[in-house]
Design a protein around this motif. Structure first.
Motif, PDB file in Angstrom:
ATOM      1  N   ALA A   9    -112.410  47.961  30.266  1.00 53.66           N
ATOM      2  CA  ALA A   9    -111.086  47.326  30.318  1.00 53.66           C
ATOM      3  C   ALA A   9    -110.560  46.941  28.938  1.00 53.66           C
ATOM      4  O   ALA A   9    -109.361  47.022  28.688  1.00 53.66           O
ATOM      5  CB  ALA A   9    -111.124  46.098  31.225  1.00 53.66           C
ATOM      6  N   ASN A  10    -111.443  46.520  28.030  1.00 56.31           N
ATOM      7  CA  ASN A  10    -110.964  46.086  26.707  1.00 56.31           C
ATOM      8  C   ASN A  10    -110.954  47.216  25.672  1.00 56.31           C
ATOM      9  O   ASN A  10    -110.578  47.001  24.523  1.00 56.31           O
ATOM     10  CB  ASN A  10    -111.760  44.874  26.195  1.00 56.31           C
ATOM     11  N   GLY A  11    -111.374  48.412  26.076  1.00 55.45           N
ATOM     12  CA  GLY A  11    -111.271  49.575  25.211  1.00 55.45           C
ATOM     13  C   GLY A  11    -112.177  49.591  23.996  1.00 55.45           C
ATOM     14  O   GLY A  11    -111.904  50.291  23.030  1.00 55.45           O
ATOM     15  N   ASN A  12    -113.304  48.856  24.050  1.00 48.14           N
ATOM     16  CA  ASN A  12    -114.188  48.818  22.881  1.00 48.14           C
ATOM     17  C   ASN A  12    -115.292  49.881  22.912  1.00 48.14           C
ATOM     18  O   ASN A  12    -116.161  49.902  22.067  1.00 48.14           O
ATOM     19  CB  ASN A  12    -114.802  47.418  22.713  1.00 48.14           C
ATOM     20  N   GLY A  13    -115.273  50.752  23.927  1.00 50.22           N
ATOM     21  CA  GLY A  13    -116.248  51.845  23.979  1.00 50.22           C
ATOM     22  C   GLY A  13    -117.556  51.499  24.652  1.00 50.22           C
ATOM     23  O   GLY A  13    -118.479  52.305  24.675  1.00 50.22           O
ATOM     24  N   SER A  14    -117.669  50.294  25.195  1.00 52.80           N
ATOM     25  CA  SER A  14    -118.871  49.910  25.936  1.00 52.80           C
ATOM     26  C   SER A  14    -118.454  49.065  27.139  1.00 52.80           C
ATOM     27  O   SER A  14    -117.291  48.687  27.272  1.00 52.80           O
ATOM     28  CB  SER A  14    -119.853  49.159  25.038  1.00 52.80           C
TER      29      SER A  14
ATOM     30  N   SER B 203    -129.830  44.249  23.983  1.00 47.97           N
ATOM     31  CA  SER B 203    -129.453  42.860  24.321  1.00 47.97           C
ATOM     32  C   SER B 203    -128.210  42.371  23.587  1.00 47.97           C
ATOM     33  O   SER B 203    -128.126  41.214  23.189  1.00 47.97           O
ATOM     34  CB  SER B 203    -130.628  41.911  24.041  1.00 47.97           C
ATOM     35  N   ASP B 204    -127.222  43.270  23.446  1.00 50.31           N
ATOM     36  CA  ASP B 204    -125.991  42.868  22.761  1.00 50.31           C
ATOM     37  C   ASP B 204    -124.883  42.450  23.731  1.00 50.31           C
ATOM     38  O   ASP B 204    -123.756  42.190  23.316  1.00 50.31           O
ATOM     39  CB  ASP B 204    -125.497  43.985  21.831  1.00 50.31           C
ATOM     40  N   GLY B 205    -125.212  42.409  25.026  1.00 47.20           N
ATOM     41  CA  GLY B 205    -124.232  41.964  26.011  1.00 47.20           C
ATOM     42  C   GLY B 205    -123.291  43.050  26.490  1.00 47.20           C
ATOM     43  O   GLY B 205    -122.326  42.767  27.202  1.00 47.20           O
ATOM     44  N   SER B 206    -123.590  44.295  26.130  1.00 42.78           N
ATOM     45  CA  SER B 206    -122.760  45.406  26.592  1.00 42.78           C
ATOM     46  C   SER B 206    -123.629  46.647  26.787  1.00 42.78           C
ATOM     47  O   SER B 206    -124.713  46.758  26.221  1.00 42.78           O
ATOM     48  CB  SER B 206    -121.639  45.698  25.596  1.00 42.78           C
ATOM     49  N   LEU B 207    -123.123  47.555  27.609  1.00 41.36           N
ATOM     50  CA  LEU B 207    -123.827  48.813  27.864  1.00 41.36           C
ATOM     51  C   LEU B 207    -123.129  49.934  27.109  1.00 41.36           C
ATOM     52  O   LEU B 207    -121.924  50.137  27.274  1.00 41.36           O
ATOM     53  CB  LEU B 207    -123.836  49.144  29.358  1.00 41.36           C
ATOM     54  N   THR B 208    -123.889  50.639  26.296  1.00 44.08           N
ATOM     55  CA  THR B 208    -123.368  51.831  25.637  1.00 44.08           C
ATOM     56  C   THR B 208    -123.343  52.955  26.664  1.00 44.08           C
ATOM     57  O   THR B 208    -123.847  52.813  27.775  1.00 44.08           O
ATOM     58  CB  THR B 208    -124.280  52.255  24.469  1.00 44.08           C
ATOM     59  N   ILE B 209    -122.811  54.072  26.277  1.00 42.61           N
ATOM     60  CA  ILE B 209    -122.754  55.207  27.191  1.00 42.61           C
ATOM     61  C   ILE B 209    -124.168  55.646  27.606  1.00 42.61           C
ATOM     62  O   ILE B 209    -124.397  55.999  28.755  1.00 42.61           O
ATOM     63  CB  ILE B 209    -121.922  56.375  26.604  1.00 42.61           C
ATOM     64  N   LEU B 210    -125.130  55.582  26.689  1.00 42.57           N
ATOM     65  CA  LEU B 210    -126.504  55.970  27.013  1.00 42.57           C
ATOM     66  C   LEU B 210    -127.150  54.968  27.967  1.00 42.57           C
ATOM     67  O   LEU B 210    -127.882  55.347  28.886  1.00 42.57           O
ATOM     68  CB  LEU B 210    -127.344  56.111  25.741  1.00 42.57           C
TER      69      LEU B 210
END
Length: 157
Positions: free
Chosen positions: A53-58, A19-26
């Motif tokens: 788009a923002n390049g943060n890895g998620s 629930s951090d507002g982003s999807l990790t690769i997993l």
């Protein structure tokens, strides 16, 4: 459009495990697998890089929307309706499944009679849950795979 955004938000939230507002690769991989895709690790990395788009890895929700929403249009609904029509033409008894006999009959009617081996191979490839018949979901998956093979797009099997 608003309904599509709500659906997409629901899917995103379901797979945003922490629930951090982003999807990790997993989390992205789990989302893709839930819709029947089986991308390799390399394919997931490429997809994540193209969506991030923002390049943060998620992948944040707005990035997912930007990547998916342009493809969620009426054409998809029309194609789904056409696909259902084709499925129903194979499902002669209307029970929601295509049996081996129905597949053989439909193929023969189209001038493409199948050998027993061809028939069993087709059923085996399409019948992912092993119940001996082809459901609409299985039919849609195999048609999408066939289309991707036809257009030269490599979808993982």
């Amino acid at each position: 459009m608003e309904d599509q955004l709500k659906q997409l938000r629901g899917i995103f939230d379901r797979f945003d495990m922490d629930s951090d507002g982003s999807l990790t690769i997993l989390e992205l991989a789990a989302l893709l697998r839930s819709i029947g895709l089986k991308p390799s690790g390399d394919q997931i990395h490429v997809l994540l890089a193209s969506m991030d788009a923002n390049g943060n890895g998620s992948v944040e929700f707005d990035e997912l929307v930007g990547a998916i929403l342009p493809d969620m249009n009426e054409e998809i609904l029309i194609n789904s309706g056409q696909l259902l029509g084709i499925f129903r033409s194979f499902d002669r008894d209307g029970n929601g499944y295509i049996s081996a006999a129905e597949l053989a009959g439909a193929m023969a009617k189209m001038g493409q009679p199948l050998t027993y081996k061809e028939l069993t191979d087709m059923i085996r490839e399409a019948d992912t849950n092993g119940d001996g018949v082809i459901s609409f979901g299985e039919f849609a998956s195999i048609m999408a795979k066939s289309a991707s093979d036809f257009f030269g797009i490599a979808l993982p099997s």
